[in-house]
Scaffold this motif. Structure first.
Motif, PDB file in Angstrom:
ATOM      1  N   GLN A 113     -56.056  10.805 -87.796  1.00 23.18           N
ATOM      2  CA  GLN A 113     -56.145   9.390 -87.428  1.00 23.18           C
ATOM      3  C   GLN A 113     -57.582   8.886 -87.434  1.00 23.18           C
ATOM      4  OE1 GLN A 113     -53.767   8.216 -84.033  1.00 23.18           O
ATOM      5  NE2 GLN A 113     -53.945   6.059 -84.571  1.00 23.18           N
ATOM      6  N   ALA A 114     -58.556   9.764 -87.182  1.00 22.02           N
ATOM      7  CA  ALA A 114     -59.948   9.352 -87.278  1.00 22.02           C
ATOM      8  C   ALA A 114     -60.307   9.000 -88.727  1.00 22.02           C
ATOM      9  CB  ALA A 114     -60.866  10.456 -86.762  1.00 22.02           C
ATOM     10  N   ARG A 115     -59.801   9.786 -89.670  1.00 21.29           N
ATOM     11  CA  ARG A 115     -60.067   9.470 -91.076  1.00 21.29           C
ATOM     12  C   ARG A 115     -59.350   8.188 -91.492  1.00 21.29           C
ATOM     13  NH1 ARG A 115     -59.137  14.868 -91.123  1.00 21.29           N
ATOM     14  NH2 ARG A 115     -57.080  14.683 -92.101  1.00 21.29           N
ATOM     15  N   LEU A 116     -58.149   8.005 -90.977  1.00 26.12           N
ATOM     16  CA  LEU A 116     -57.407   6.770 -91.251  1.00 26.12           C
ATOM     17  C   LEU A 116     -58.208   5.573 -90.762  1.00 26.12           C
ATOM     18  CD1 LEU A 116     -54.458   6.286 -92.404  1.00 26.12           C
ATOM     19  CD2 LEU A 116     -53.767   5.961 -90.025  1.00 26.12           C
ATOM     20  N   ARG A 117     -58.785   5.696 -89.591  1.00 22.62           N
ATOM     21  CA  ARG A 117     -59.562   4.613 -89.016  1.00 22.62           C
ATOM     22  C   ARG A 117     -60.790   4.314 -89.870  1.00 22.62           C
ATOM     23  NH1 ARG A 117     -59.842  -0.210 -87.185  1.00 22.62           N
ATOM     24  NH2 ARG A 117     -61.614  -0.609 -85.838  1.00 22.62           N
TER      25      ARG A 117
ATOM     26  N   GLU B 128     -49.167   0.343 -96.359  1.00 16.09           N
ATOM     27  CA  GLU B 128     -49.158  -0.711 -97.373  1.00 16.09           C
ATOM     28  C   GLU B 128     -50.566  -1.202 -97.685  1.00 16.09           C
ATOM     29  OE1 GLU B 128     -46.679  -3.796 -95.858  1.00 16.09           O
ATOM     30  OE2 GLU B 128     -44.848  -2.572 -95.858  1.00 16.09           O
ATOM     31  N   ARG B 129     -51.410  -1.304 -96.660  1.00 13.54           N
ATOM     32  CA  ARG B 129     -52.739  -1.896 -96.849  1.00 13.54           C
ATOM     33  C   ARG B 129     -53.759  -0.918 -97.417  1.00 13.54           C
ATOM     34  NH1 ARG B 129     -53.067  -3.437 -91.371  1.00 13.54           N
ATOM     35  NH2 ARG B 129     -55.218  -2.747 -91.434  1.00 13.54           N
ATOM     36  N   ILE B 130     -53.765   0.313 -96.919  1.00 11.58           N
ATOM     37  CA  ILE B 130     -54.858   1.218 -97.283  1.00 11.58           C
ATOM     38  C   ILE B 130     -54.375   2.554 -97.831  1.00 11.58           C
ATOM     39  CG2 ILE B 130     -56.356   0.175 -95.535  1.00 11.58           C
ATOM     40  CD1 ILE B 130     -55.927   2.720 -93.841  1.00 11.58           C
ATOM     41  N   GLY B 131     -53.063   2.687 -98.029  1.00 13.24           N
ATOM     42  CA  GLY B 131     -52.518   3.978 -98.460  1.00 13.24           C
ATOM     43  C   GLY B 131     -53.164   4.522 -99.725  1.00 13.24           C
ATOM     44  N   GLU B 132     -53.425   3.645-100.682  1.00  9.31           N
ATOM     45  CA  GLU B 132     -53.992   4.102-101.947  1.00  9.31           C
ATOM     46  C   GLU B 132     -55.468   4.481-101.824  1.00  9.31           C
ATOM     47  OE1 GLU B 132     -51.950   4.808-104.418  1.00  9.31           O
ATOM     48  OE2 GLU B 132     -50.463   4.149-102.931  1.00  9.31           O
ATOM     49  N   SER B 133     -56.091   4.127-100.715  1.00  9.44           N
ATOM     50  CA  SER B 133     -57.498   4.495-100.505  1.00  9.44           C
ATOM     51  C   SER B 133     -57.644   5.835 -99.790  1.00  9.44           C
ATOM     52  CB  SER B 133     -58.210   3.403 -99.677  1.00  9.44           C
ATOM     53  OG  SER B 133     -58.192   2.166-100.361  1.00  9.44           O
ATOM     54  N   LEU B 134     -56.530   6.406 -99.326  1.00 10.24           N
ATOM     55  CA  LEU B 134     -56.565   7.717 -98.677  1.00 10.24           C
ATOM     56  C   LEU B 134     -56.612   8.810 -99.725  1.00 10.24           C
ATOM     57  CD1 LEU B 134     -53.763   7.157 -96.005  1.00 10.24           C
ATOM     58  CD2 LEU B 134     -56.229   6.956 -95.658  1.00 10.24           C
ATOM     59  N   ASP B 135     -57.156   9.981 -99.335  1.00  8.71           N
ATOM     60  CA  ASP B 135     -57.065  11.100-100.272  1.00  8.71           C
ATOM     61  C   ASP B 135     -55.623  11.607-100.303  1.00  8.71           C
ATOM     62  OD1 ASP B 135     -56.589  13.070 -98.251  1.00  8.71           O
ATOM     63  OD2 ASP B 135     -58.731  13.384 -97.973  1.00  8.71           O
TER      64      ASP B 135
ATOM     65  N   ASP C   5     -54.090  14.390 -99.679  1.00  7.32           N
ATOM     66  CA  ASP C   5     -53.556  15.137 -98.532  1.00  7.32           C
ATOM     67  C   ASP C   5     -53.213  14.197 -97.370  1.00  7.32           C
ATOM     68  OD1 ASP C   5     -53.775  17.521 -99.888  1.00  7.32           O
ATOM     69  OD2 ASP C   5     -55.689  18.089 -98.959  1.00  7.32           O
ATOM     70  N   ASP C   6     -54.100  13.276 -97.088  1.00  5.43           N
ATOM     71  CA  ASP C   6     -53.843  12.352 -95.976  1.00  5.43           C
ATOM     72  C   ASP C   6     -52.705  11.391 -96.312  1.00  5.43           C
ATOM     73  OD1 ASP C   6     -55.662  13.422 -94.219  1.00  5.43           O
ATOM     74  OD2 ASP C   6     -57.270  12.028 -94.729  1.00  5.43           O
ATOM     75  N   ARG C   7     -52.579  11.014 -97.563  1.00  6.89           N
ATOM     76  CA  ARG C   7     -51.463  10.147 -97.961  1.00  6.89           C
ATOM     77  C   ARG C   7     -50.145  10.886 -97.784  1.00  6.89           C
ATOM     78  NH1 ARG C   7     -53.803   8.204-102.058  1.00  6.89           N
ATOM     79  NH2 ARG C   7     -52.967   9.611-103.627  1.00  6.89           N
ATOM     80  N   THR C   8     -50.135  12.159 -98.134  1.00  8.81           N
ATOM     81  CA  THR C   8     -48.930  12.976 -97.930  1.00  8.81           C
ATOM     82  C   THR C   8     -48.600  13.092 -96.454  1.00  8.81           C
ATOM     83  OG1 THR C   8     -49.307  14.227 -99.964  1.00  8.81           O
ATOM     84  CG2 THR C   8     -47.909  15.249 -98.290  1.00  8.81           C
ATOM     85  N   THR C   9     -49.628  13.305 -95.627  1.00 13.19           N
ATOM     86  CA  THR C   9     -49.415  13.401 -94.174  1.00 13.19           C
ATOM     87  C   THR C   9     -48.840  12.098 -93.633  1.00 13.19           C
ATOM     88  OG1 THR C   9     -51.234  14.983 -93.908  1.00 13.19           O
ATOM     89  CG2 THR C   9     -50.575  13.743 -91.961  1.00 13.19           C
ATOM     90  N   LEU C  10     -49.398  10.967 -94.072  1.00 11.57           N
ATOM     91  CA  LEU C  10     -48.908   9.678 -93.593  1.00 11.57           C
ATOM     92  C   LEU C  10     -47.458   9.461 -94.018  1.00 11.57           C
ATOM     93  CD1 LEU C  10     -49.353   7.006 -92.174  1.00 11.57           C
ATOM     94  CD2 LEU C  10     -50.470   6.136 -94.239  1.00 11.57           C
TER      95      LEU C  10
END
Length: 285
Positions: free
Chosen positions: A168-172, A238-245, A247-252
């Motif tokens: 969640q820190a990386r998401l932030r 929806e807003r930032i999913g494509e900006s995640l790496d 692994d984090d996108r899979t986790t989300l």
């Protein structure tokens, strides 16, 4: 404030906004109790960027002698605000004002004794000018209360058992970048150090106080709280999913899967912990 109303279906968003504001009601009640000690018997309270009117109604409850005006640019949200006022029995001292803000405040019948702007000023390109405009609609000695900043909501432990710890820190961090880009993309955007007391002073107001208020909903959470967490993470996807790496996108995606035991729909360790900060300033007499 002047959100881009053309791209958002506010009638569809309204139930989610209402549910979130109701969930945050304990935090808002703390803030309003503080304001009630600072502001004595206001005649007119204006909720700037009111949304569906949940907080507007709390103002009507906190100040039973005041007229309350909910101001927003989205008519479907104001319809819900009026319906709430009717349902709670104070429609006779409740009004709405539709239009882009702060310009629409020119239609107020008389200056406000208390004005509340929660997480709305940052949507305007020139925040300092916006604060000055809001202050111009205060009665002499009137109070402007601005809710901005604080600490973003946390929903999960640092290590959630899937993906890398610290998710969640990386998401932030990605969300912060998206917020910066949003501000930069506003037509006529003015860069501003987010020193709200200094901005209020530069706007010709006298900064009088700063307080932060906590919402602490520990695990195990209610169904309504769990729905809020799932909706919040879904909107972030929806807003930032494509900006995640990857692994984090899979986790989300796993967190949002209702069938996954590791997801927020099922896991037992979901919580909500958030702090909102309110800055107050008065118009000089």
């Amino acid at each position: 404030m002047t959100h881009d109303h053309g791209e958002i279906d506010w009638a569809e968003m309204a139930p989610h906004l209402e549910a979130q504001a109701e969930l945050y009601a304990p935090l808002y009640r703390q803030a309003l109790a503080w304001l009630a000690r600072e502001v004595t018997e206001p005649g007119l309270v204006v909720d700037v960027g009111s949304g569906p009117g949940v907080v507007s109604s709390l103002f009507a409850e906190t100040f039973p002698g005041a007229r309350v005006v909910a101001a927003d640019g989205a008519a479907p949200l104001l319809e819900r605000a009026r319906a709430r006022a009717e349902r709670l029995g104070f429609a006779d001292r409740f009004g709405t004002l539709a239009g882009d803000l702060p310009g629409a405040l020119a239609d107020l019948d008389y200056p406000a004794d208390l004005m509340w702007a929660a997480q709305s000023v940052h949507h305007l390109p020139d925040q300092r000018a916006a604060l000055a405009a809001l202050g111009g609609h205060l009665a002499p000695g009137g109070t402007l209360a601005v809710l901005e900043g604080g600490l973003t909501a946390r929903f999960l432990p640092r290590d959630i058992g899937i993906g890398r710890p610290g998710f969640q820190a990386r998401l932030r961090a990605v969300e912060e970048d998206a917020f910066t880009a949003m501000r930069a993309d506003l037509p006529g955007s003015v860069a501003e150090t987010e020193d709200w007391p200094a901005m209020l002073s530069a706007a010709g107001l006298e900064h009088t106080g700063t307080r932060s208020f906590l919402l602490d909903l520990p695990a195990p959470v209610t169904a309504a709280t769990r729905d809020y967490v799932a909706t919040s993470l879904s909107r972030l996807r929806e807003r930032i999913g494509e900006s995640l790496d990857g692994d984090d996108r899979t986790t989300l995606d796993r967190l949002l899967d209702p069938a996954d035991d590791a997801g927020v729909h099922r896991r037992p360790d979901v919580f909500v912990l958030v702090a909102h900060t309110v800055y107050t300033a008065v118009r000089p007499v």
